[in-house]
Design a protein around this motif. Structure first.
Motif, short mmCIF file in Angstrom:
data_model
loop_
_atom_site.label_atom_id
_atom_site.label_comp_id
_atom_site.label_asym_id
_atom_site.label_seq_id
_atom_site.Cartn_x
_atom_site.Cartn_y
_atom_site.Cartn_z
N GLY A 241 30.57 47.87 73.79
CA GLY A 241 29.42 48.12 72.59
C GLY A 241 28.79 49.53 72.96
N LEU A 242 28.56 49.96 73.99
CA LEU A 242 27.89 51.12 74.31
C LEU A 242 28.87 52.20 73.83
CD1 LEU A 242 26.10 50.38 77.78
CD2 LEU A 242 25.10 50.43 75.22
N GLN A 243 30.23 52.13 74.26
CA GLN A 243 31.16 53.21 74.01
C GLN A 243 31.23 53.35 72.47
OE1 GLN A 243 34.74 51.89 76.38
NE2 GLN A 243 34.55 53.77 77.39
N GLU A 244 31.40 52.33 71.69
CA GLU A 244 31.41 52.40 70.22
C GLU A 244 30.15 53.15 69.71
OE1 GLU A 244 32.87 51.84 66.40
OE2 GLU A 244 33.84 51.38 68.58
N ALA A 245 29.03 52.82 70.35
CA ALA A 245 27.71 53.72 69.90
C ALA A 245 27.90 55.23 70.56
CB ALA A 245 26.53 52.93 70.54
N GLY A 246 28.66 55.54 71.41
CA GLY A 246 28.69 56.99 72.15
C GLY A 246 27.31 57.01 73.09
N ARG A 247 27.09 56.00 73.62
CA ARG A 247 25.89 55.83 74.75
C ARG A 247 26.22 55.69 75.84
NH1 ARG A 247 20.78 55.81 72.45
NH2 ARG A 247 20.11 56.40 74.83
N PRO A 248 26.88 56.53 76.86
CA PRO A 248 27.05 56.18 78.14
C PRO A 248 25.96 55.45 78.86
CG PRO A 248 27.39 58.42 77.57
CD PRO A 248 26.62 58.06 76.59
N ALA B 40 22.21 37.98 83.12
CA ALA B 40 21.16 39.10 82.64
C ALA B 40 21.47 40.39 83.24
CB ALA B 40 19.73 38.43 82.85
N HIS B 41 21.85 41.41 82.36
CA HIS B 41 22.30 42.71 82.87
C HIS B 41 21.16 43.85 82.44
CE1 HIS B 41 26.64 41.35 83.50
NE2 HIS B 41 25.89 40.56 84.30
N VAL B 42 20.69 44.76 83.30
CA VAL B 42 19.96 45.58 82.64
C VAL B 42 20.63 47.13 82.67
CG1 VAL B 42 17.82 47.29 83.24
CG2 VAL B 42 17.78 44.69 83.92
N TRP B 43 20.75 47.70 81.46
CA TRP B 43 21.63 48.93 81.31
C TRP B 43 20.71 49.87 81.10
CZ3 TRP B 43 26.95 48.94 81.31
CH2 TRP B 43 27.73 47.98 81.24
N SER B 44 21.00 51.06 81.91
CA SER B 44 20.35 52.08 81.66
C SER B 44 21.09 53.02 81.01
CB SER B 44 19.94 52.89 83.07
OG SER B 44 18.86 52.10 83.99
N LEU B 45 20.53 53.66 79.98
CA LEU B 45 21.40 54.56 78.97
C LEU B 45 20.92 55.92 79.18
CD1 LEU B 45 21.90 51.69 77.71
CD2 LEU B 45 21.61 52.67 75.43
N ASP B 46 22.06 56.87 78.93
CA ASP B 46 21.68 58.30 79.01
C ASP B 46 21.05 58.66 77.73
OD1 ASP B 46 22.87 58.12 81.45
OD2 ASP B 46 24.95 58.86 80.89
N GLY C 167 29.65 42.77 71.82
CA GLY C 167 29.58 44.19 71.77
C GLY C 167 28.92 44.85 70.46
N ARG C 168 29.14 44.40 69.41
CA ARG C 168 28.55 44.79 68.15
C ARG C 168 27.14 44.72 68.59
NH1 ARG C 168 27.39 42.45 62.89
NH2 ARG C 168 27.95 40.33 63.76
N LEU C 169 26.42 43.67 69.06
CA LEU C 169 25.09 43.60 69.19
C LEU C 169 24.51 44.78 70.21
CD1 LEU C 169 22.50 41.98 68.65
CD2 LEU C 169 22.98 40.73 70.63
N MET C 170 25.42 45.06 71.24
CA MET C 170 24.80 46.31 71.96
C MET C 170 24.97 47.91 71.41
SD MET C 170 24.17 45.52 75.24
CE MET C 170 24.30 46.86 76.18
N THR C 171 26.08 47.73 70.41
CA THR C 171 26.17 49.00 69.68
C THR C 171 24.95 49.25 68.79
OG1 THR C 171 28.73 48.73 69.56
CG2 THR C 171 27.37 50.02 67.78
N LEU C 172 24.35 48.11 68.16
CA LEU C 172 23.11 48.35 67.46
C LEU C 172 22.23 48.58 68.44
CD1 LEU C 172 23.90 45.25 64.72
CD2 LEU C 172 23.89 47.72 64.34
N ALA C 173 21.87 47.96 69.45
CA ALA C 173 20.70 48.21 70.32
C ALA C 173 20.73 49.55 70.83
CB ALA C 173 20.82 46.90 71.40
N ALA C 174 21.84 50.04 71.14
CA ALA C 174 21.99 51.38 71.68
C ALA C 174 21.42 52.46 70.64
CB ALA C 174 23.37 51.57 72.07
N GLY C 175 21.52 51.96 69.13
CA GLY C 175 21.18 52.95 68.20
C GLY C 175 19.69 53.12 68.17
N VAL C 176 19.04 52.14 68.79
CA VAL C 176 17.62 52.15 68.49
C VAL C 176 16.82 52.37 69.89
CG1 VAL C 176 17.11 51.27 66.51
CG2 VAL C 176 17.08 49.78 68.72
N THR C 177 17.84 52.65 71.01
CA THR C 177 17.26 52.91 72.37
C THR C 177 16.87 54.34 72.95
OG1 THR C 177 18.39 50.96 72.94
CG2 THR C 177 17.76 52.32 74.83
N ALA C 178 15.92 54.78 73.29
CA ALA C 178 15.66 56.24 73.62
C ALA C 178 16.16 56.72 74.48
CB ALA C 178 14.01 56.16 73.67
N PRO C 179 16.64 58.03 74.73
CA PRO C 179 17.25 58.54 75.80
C PRO C 179 16.56 58.22 76.70
CG PRO C 179 16.93 60.33 73.86
CD PRO C 179 16.20 59.05 73.75
#
Length: 299
Positions: free
Chosen positions: A265-272, A293-299, A228-240
């Motif tokens: 992890g995404l919720q912690e980053a505030g990235r739906p 292997a999951h592909v997550w699309s971020l808002d 989850g922590r890794l996903m939080t960090l990834a969300a921080g550098v993923t473009a809208p």
């Protein structure tokens, strides 16, 4: 297109005796239960004759290999073949892309063949708008190479080992890609996430392919606890509108648990975000459930 590196015999890692991977004319025999030396040699010879192989290398994979992998490396992964002629380096193809495989180098030989569908997905989507790609825990840069071959103009590969990054550069060269050294970032992935976020860097696709367990100066990583922590960090550098390709090779973590870890992890980053693709192991892994292997699309 041609594929000459693949799993030739698969019994699930949690319940089987052995698996056999093939790279060109070399075989890599992995044992998940102890055999006597003469039994190991006999099994290797049978695999070689059945597959027309020139060499077979042995990998001993006990249930608890974490400590043994550090102190008994040569026993677990003998550098010389147990059967046949030495093949210290083989160039093999995956979907027409050449990779350097080193059958006797270590427990990992240069490419994790179960992730072939995920690498194909990256190559396909790099040609459809995934312009900036961050490939973390890059190992020999198979994902980054496929992104570059798919047309991504910016690809950054991050790994804690200079050795495997150099191996990755050699893979790029096999495909005629002259990537600059700045595309291969040496160091801790978590540290690089922090640096990139401070710089305001953003990527259209972030690839996460961590080990299930690792120990370093920074502490102990356990995927079932820390993903989850890794996903939080990834969300921080993923473009809208960008995506995260999250992989986990851990038979003990169910797909549902993995999804919940990533979602937290995404919720912690505030990235739906939402899962838009599920990718598993290839057809040469019948019944395999270890790889998620999951592909997550971020808002």
């Amino acid at each position: 297109m041609g594929t000459t590196v693949y799993r030739a015999a698969h019994q699930t890692e949690t319940g089987g005796l052995f698996t056999l991977d093939v790279a060109g004319d070399a075989g890599i025999l992995s044992l998940y239960a102890p055999l006597a030396p003469h039994e190991e040699t006999a099994l290797a010879g049978a695999c070689a004759r059945a597959g027309g192989l020139a060499a077979v290398y042995l990998k001993r994979r006990p249930v608890e290999a974490r400590h043994a992998a550090n102190v008994e490396r040569e026993y677990l992964s003998p550098p010389d073949p147990v059967w046949g002629e030495a093949r210290p380096e083989v160039t093999a193809l995956e979907n027409g892309v050449p990779f350097l495989i080193r059958p006797g180098a270590d427990l990992s030989v240069g490419l994790f063949t179960d992730a072939r569908p995920a690498r194909a997905w990256v190559r396909e989507h790099a040609s459809h708008g995934e312009g900036r790609v961050l490939n973390t825990f890059a190992y020999t840069c198979g994902f980054g190479l496929n992104a570059a071959l798919g047309g991504a103009p910016v690809v950054k590969n991050v790994d804690l080992s200079r050795k495997v990054l150099a191996w990755g550069q050699a893979n790029y060269a096999l495909s005629g890609l002259d990537a600059p050294d700045t595309d291969f970032l040496f160091g801790d992935v978590f540290g690089w996430f922090t640096r990139l976020a401070r710089r305001g860097a953003q990527f259209d696709l972030v690839i996460l392919d961590p080990p299930s367990f690792a120990r370093s100066n920074a502490g102990t990583w356990r995927s079932e606890r820390d993903y989850g922590r890794l996903m939080t960090l990834a969300a921080g550098v993923t473009a809208p509108g960008g995506r995260v390709l999250a992989l986990l090779n851990h038979a003990g973590v169910t797909p549902g648990t993995f999804e919940r870890l990533a979602w937290a992890g995404l919720q912690e980053a505030g990235r739906p975000g939402r899962i838009t693709a599920h990718l598993g192991a290839g057809e040469d892994y019948p019944g395999a459930t270890h790889l998620k292997a999951h592909v997550w699309s971020l808002d």
